[in-house]
Design a protein around this motif. Sequence first.
Motif, PDB file in Angstrom:
ATOM      1  N   ARG A 139      36.048 -33.369  19.741  1.00 22.99           N
ATOM      2  CA  ARG A 139      36.977 -32.875  20.590  1.00 22.99           C
ATOM      3  C   ARG A 139      37.956 -32.282  19.945  1.00 22.99           C
ATOM      4  O   ARG A 139      38.515 -31.318  20.667  1.00 22.99           O
ATOM      5  CB  ARG A 139      37.515 -34.206  21.420  1.00 22.99           C
TER       6      ARG A 139
ATOM      7  N   VAL B 190      29.395 -20.759  30.054  1.00 21.63           N
ATOM      8  CA  VAL B 190      28.547 -21.436  28.983  1.00 21.63           C
ATOM      9  C   VAL B 190      27.227 -20.662  29.379  1.00 21.63           C
ATOM     10  O   VAL B 190      26.665 -20.706  30.136  1.00 21.63           O
ATOM     11  CB  VAL B 190      28.500 -22.819  29.051  1.00 21.63           C
TER      12      VAL B 190
ATOM     13  N   LEU C  68      32.219 -28.958  23.630  1.00 14.81           N
ATOM     14  CA  LEU C  68      32.373 -28.052  24.633  1.00 14.81           C
ATOM     15  C   LEU C  68      33.176 -28.401  25.851  1.00 14.81           C
ATOM     16  O   LEU C  68      33.983 -27.720  26.494  1.00 14.81           O
ATOM     17  CB  LEU C  68      31.063 -27.626  25.181  1.00 14.81           C
ATOM     18  N   GLN C  69      33.029 -29.906  26.137  1.00  9.28           N
ATOM     19  CA  GLN C  69      33.915 -30.538  27.147  1.00  9.28           C
ATOM     20  C   GLN C  69      35.397 -30.166  26.799  1.00  9.28           C
ATOM     21  O   GLN C  69      36.164 -29.946  27.387  1.00  9.28           O
ATOM     22  CB  GLN C  69      33.480 -31.823  27.360  1.00  9.28           C
TER      23      GLN C  69
ATOM     24  N   LEU D  58      35.673 -21.257  31.747  1.00  9.47           N
ATOM     25  CA  LEU D  58      34.665 -21.098  30.591  1.00  9.47           C
ATOM     26  C   LEU D  58      33.209 -20.715  31.229  1.00  9.47           C
ATOM     27  O   LEU D  58      33.066 -21.295  32.401  1.00  9.47           O
ATOM     28  CB  LEU D  58      34.595 -22.635  29.990  1.00  9.47           C
TER      29      LEU D  58
ATOM     30  N   GLN E 183      36.443 -26.742  27.124  1.00  6.89           N
ATOM     31  CA  GLN E 183      36.717 -26.427  28.409  1.00  6.89           C
ATOM     32  C   GLN E 183      38.152 -26.918  29.059  1.00  6.89           C
ATOM     33  O   GLN E 183      38.695 -26.329  29.607  1.00  6.89           O
ATOM     34  CB  GLN E 183      35.385 -26.671  29.285  1.00  6.89           C
TER      35      GLN E 183
ATOM     36  N   ALA F 130      27.906 -30.910  23.421  1.00  8.68           N
ATOM     37  CA  ALA F 130      28.597 -31.270  24.840  1.00  8.68           C
ATOM     38  C   ALA F 130      29.919 -31.786  24.696  1.00  8.68           C
ATOM     39  O   ALA F 130      30.803 -31.248  25.283  1.00  8.68           O
ATOM     40  CB  ALA F 130      27.679 -32.390  25.400  1.00  8.68           C
ATOM     41  N   ARG F 131      30.142 -32.668  23.882  1.00 12.92           N
ATOM     42  CA  ARG F 131      31.624 -33.216  23.903  1.00 12.92           C
ATOM     43  C   ARG F 131      32.573 -31.966  23.363  1.00 12.92           C
ATOM     44  O   ARG F 131      33.459 -31.856  23.921  1.00 12.92           O
ATOM     45  CB  ARG F 131      31.547 -34.320  22.492  1.00 12.92           C
TER      46      ARG F 131
ATOM     47  N   MET G 104      29.661 -32.742  31.539  1.00 14.61           N
ATOM     48  CA  MET G 104      28.648 -32.098  30.560  1.00 14.61           C
ATOM     49  C   MET G 104      28.583 -32.858  29.306  1.00 14.61           C
ATOM     50  O   MET G 104      27.806 -32.647  28.412  1.00 14.61           O
ATOM     51  CB  MET G 104      29.148 -30.633  30.045  1.00 14.61           C
ATOM     52  N   GLU G 105      29.400 -33.935  29.345  1.00 19.20           N
ATOM     53  CA  GLU G 105      29.291 -34.769  28.111  1.00 19.20           C
ATOM     54  C   GLU G 105      27.996 -35.646  28.037  1.00 19.20           C
ATOM     55  O   GLU G 105      27.703 -35.947  26.843  1.00 19.20           O
ATOM     56  CB  GLU G 105      30.530 -35.555  28.194  1.00 19.20           C
TER      57      GLU G 105
ATOM     58  N   ALA H 297      22.299 -32.219  31.865  1.00 17.33           N
ATOM     59  CA  ALA H 297      22.057 -31.330  30.764  1.00 17.33           C
ATOM     60  C   ALA H 297      20.686 -30.877  31.013  1.00 17.33           C
ATOM     61  O   ALA H 297      20.592 -29.310  31.058  1.00 17.33           O
ATOM     62  CB  ALA H 297      22.283 -31.811  29.504  1.00 17.33           C
TER      63      ALA H 297
ATOM     64  N   GLN I  40      19.430 -22.830  34.147  1.00 14.41           N
ATOM     65  CA  GLN I  40      19.753 -21.702  33.473  1.00 14.41           C
ATOM     66  C   GLN I  40      18.572 -20.679  33.176  1.00 14.41           C
ATOM     67  O   GLN I  40      18.811 -19.566  33.223  1.00 14.41           O
ATOM     68  CB  GLN I  40      20.794 -21.767  32.450  1.00 14.41           C
TER      69      GLN I  40
ATOM     70  N   THR J 199      22.008 -24.875  22.578  1.00 17.17           N
ATOM     71  CA  THR J 199      21.501 -25.666  23.595  1.00 17.17           C
ATOM     72  C   THR J 199      22.433 -26.555  24.273  1.00 17.17           C
ATOM     73  O   THR J 199      23.368 -27.060  23.834  1.00 17.17           O
ATOM     74  CB  THR J 199      20.516 -26.706  23.062  1.00 17.17           C
ATOM     75  N   MET J 200      22.077 -26.821  25.470  1.00 17.28           N
ATOM     76  CA  MET J 200      22.833 -27.823  26.263  1.00 17.28           C
ATOM     77  C   MET J 200      22.161 -29.142  26.435  1.00 17.28           C
ATOM     78  O   MET J 200      22.680 -29.997  27.069  1.00 17.28           O
ATOM     79  CB  MET J 200      23.318 -27.219  27.458  1.00 17.28           C
ATOM     80  N   GLU J 201      20.901 -29.133  25.919  1.00  9.41           N
ATOM     81  CA  GLU J 201      20.182 -30.185  26.518  1.00  9.41           C
ATOM     82  C   GLU J 201      20.466 -31.531  25.758  1.00  9.41           C
ATOM     83  O   GLU J 201      20.370 -32.602  26.178  1.00  9.41           O
ATOM     84  CB  GLU J 201      18.820 -30.008  26.096  1.00  9.41           C
TER      85      GLU J 201
ATOM     86  N   GLU K 214      27.274 -40.115  20.425  1.00 10.50           N
ATOM     87  CA  GLU K 214      27.089 -41.412  20.949  1.00 10.50           C
ATOM     88  C   GLU K 214      25.975 -42.352  20.825  1.00 10.50           C
ATOM     89  O   GLU K 214      25.740 -43.335  20.357  1.00 10.50           O
ATOM     90  CB  GLU K 214      27.341 -41.500  22.695  1.00 10.50           C
ATOM     91  N   LEU K 215      24.683 -41.402  20.815  1.00 10.56           N
ATOM     92  CA  LEU K 215      23.488 -41.846  20.362  1.00 10.56           C
ATOM     93  C   LEU K 215      23.702 -42.663  19.234  1.00 10.56           C
ATOM     94  O   LEU K 215      22.781 -43.747  18.896  1.00 10.56           O
ATOM     95  CB  LEU K 215      22.707 -40.901  20.232  1.00 10.56           C
TER      96      LEU K 215
ATOM     97  N   GLN L 160      19.852 -27.016  32.306  1.00 10.92           N
ATOM     98  CA  GLN L 160      19.148 -26.037  31.119  1.00 10.92           C
ATOM     99  C   GLN L 160      17.963 -25.252  31.822  1.00 10.92           C
ATOM    100  O   GLN L 160      17.780 -24.244  31.738  1.00 10.92           O
ATOM    101  CB  GLN L 160      18.417 -26.874  29.957  1.00 10.92           C
TER     102      GLN L 160
ATOM    103  N   SER M 139      23.134 -20.691  27.025  1.00 15.61           N
ATOM    104  CA  SER M 139      22.430 -21.077  25.763  1.00 15.61           C
ATOM    105  C   SER M 139      21.405 -20.308  25.376  1.00 15.61           C
ATOM    106  O   SER M 139      20.821 -19.671  26.021  1.00 15.61           O
ATOM    107  CB  SER M 139      22.197 -22.657  26.000  1.00 15.61           C
TER     108      SER M 139
ATOM    109  N   HIS N 292      40.826 -24.927  30.576  1.00 12.54           N
ATOM    110  CA  HIS N 292      41.413 -24.986  32.168  1.00 12.54           C
ATOM    111  C   HIS N 292      42.958 -25.118  32.055  1.00 12.54           C
ATOM    112  O   HIS N 292      43.248 -24.432  33.136  1.00 12.54           O
ATOM    113  CB  HIS N 292      40.463 -26.141  32.489  1.00 12.54           C
TER     114      HIS N 292
END
Lengths: 341, 341
Positions: free
Chosen positions: A300, A100, A84-85, A98, A88, A81-82, B75-76, B81, B88, A74-76, A283-284, B85, A102, A92
Amino acid sequence: MPSSHSTPTLQDVARKAGVSTATVSRCLNSPERVVAETRTRVMEAVEQLGYTPNFGARVMAAKRTFTIGAIVPTMENAIFARGLQAFQEELHARGYTLLVSSTAYDARVEKEQIKALVARGADGLLLIGYDRDPALYSYLAQQGVPAIVTWAYARHDARAAIGFDNRGAMAQLAGAVIAQGHRRIAMISAHQRGNDRAADRVAGVRDALRSQGLAEDSLQVIETAYGIETGEVAMTTLMRARVPPTAVMCGNDVLAAGALCAAADLGLNVPGDVSVTGFDDIELARIVTPALTTVHVPHREMGRKAAQALIAMVEGAPQEPPTELTTSVQIRASLGPAPGI
Amino acid sequence: MPSSHSTPTLQDVARKAGVSTATVSRCLNSPERVVAETRTRVMEAVEQLGYTPNFGARVMAAKRTFTIGAIVPTMENAIFARGLQAFQEELHARGYTLLVSSTAYDARVEKEQIKALVARGADGLLLIGYDRDPALYSYLAQQGVPAIVTWAYARHDARAAIGFDNRGAMAQLAGAVIAQGHRRIAMISAHQRGNDRAADRVAGVRDALRSQGLAEDSLQVIETAYGIETGEVAMTTLMRARVPPTAVMCGNDVLAAGALCAAADLGLNVPGDVSVTGFDDIELARIVTPALTTVHVPHREMGRKAAQALIAMVEGAPQEPPTELTTSVQIRASLGPAPGI
DNA sequence: TCGGCAAATGCAAGCGCTTACATCAGTGTT
DNA sequence: AACACTGATGTAAGCGCTTGCATTTGCCGA
């Protein structure tokens, strides 16, 4: 003469610069093989025409796409996310792009996406976890597309992987929970089927219970989809039971955030009435109240190393053994002593 | 005979099925043009050989990639997101694949990424916001690659867009803040340069102040990168001032979450001592304590519609006028009356 | 001065696929 | 029975690029 309506081609550039297409191609791909003066002339033509190489043609002739695919559940939410960032960014920096997509945690969709990416010429693939139809692995091998497994690490599996020991990390966290005197522990997990990370995390809790001489089948596990709302629902169910748990360990931070919300709605104090833990340390985890005790994962670093390893494989390096990253237990306010201790 | 080592080609399938390559191609692309019996035979050959069409070749011959690119600032965090999603999902349902890349809010990187995606044959592009070098728009036009602007909406701009009125929405939210008696209002914004959404949101607050007859230059604005930590820092600065604001409006929910953390660290009560608002209404907004007053944006709807509109453009439909989506102010606990009222 | 060599460039053969056009075999018409 | 027409299939010409090999050019030493 460059046709004024369609996009310029190598031909057009060659004509304009008064050289052959081969020379233009070389200017673009291995400039050192072309004399400076010619190169300048060609580059000017490129500039003036606004020429961009045709990707399809290039791929077909060169057999490389410089494209890496990543297939994530999922990207949601921020779980991937981190990492993947970072993935990428590294890609790069090395000249790769990249792609992506889901899967919404659906094995069938994952299969489709893998095939779509391979069809689109991905030079390599980043996959999450090990657990998927073996036929997919043979398919990739047959197509000659290297893949790297991430977010998981299995000592016994020779597959290229960069990850961490979900089971061990969760066992360690569970150890900390048990050390606080908790005996009635429940778990809110993602669906374990087809998700080795989820399954390993549950197994980790069981390991910890066992090693402390506690009855491991006393562990109550609720499986649910990942999400804040689903976490809330599960937590509510758990806490409304006749004998509610004193600690609820969640399969990830998102579920735990939901659990925290539910606790607040139920008027329960965390950690006074019940402790809650997560996994991932996104982060949450820092933001919620109380801050979440969780397992810190070096997202990371994982993303970066995965990119390096995958590029190496794509470029023909011998496959490296799987790499294990270390995680650490992050104790924060959501974990406290069991009530009555 | 199919060479046993390389992947099978159309040729191999044709040979095996005893037909021409044209027929095989037709079976794959417009099956109704081939008689059932032949088709079966061909499909069997495809199956047995494990044939997958070569993407590059296909692209080159057909001039279509069925790939859509999306270029997002990051995307972070979850801001993009959910919309992405949905984008996509809709794309996938229509047979397109999504390619995502991120720019880290850097215009130069964005330019590179746009070119990379075009070079990779993206049939269309999803862009965030309007504000970028006009040369990029001409480049896209020249390359014949349609693009759709999202997360923003400008009535006066003919460009294809699906978004919402950042300025109006923020003005509405600011109206609610002012209605609670706040007069010393500060704002934590993302960098406005090259980011029309951020700039519009600041302008929205100014609009509201003005329309209430308040001095709009009294608005203190701190610009910072998006992030929880940066939000914390900005909030700390703001609240340590000699005359701190009674309400802090943040450019998005992530900054607001940081502000809330900072408030907690400073021992300030929200909304007793200071009110905080966000923008976007991502999941975060509900989870933090107190829950965040913010502007709800229909991310999923935006993603879905953007996909539909973009596909229509890619497939040659006349360009539609920009579409405005409606947002709504979500009042939650983080907004209260100004202290002393 | 000339042969020989290396560096720079050009030539042209594909890469695997789509598609306009040609071909062929039935069918129905007159 | 000859013809026009239709639908199924084959033929072959690219699509724009890379790259092995051929050719040209300029420079060196003898």
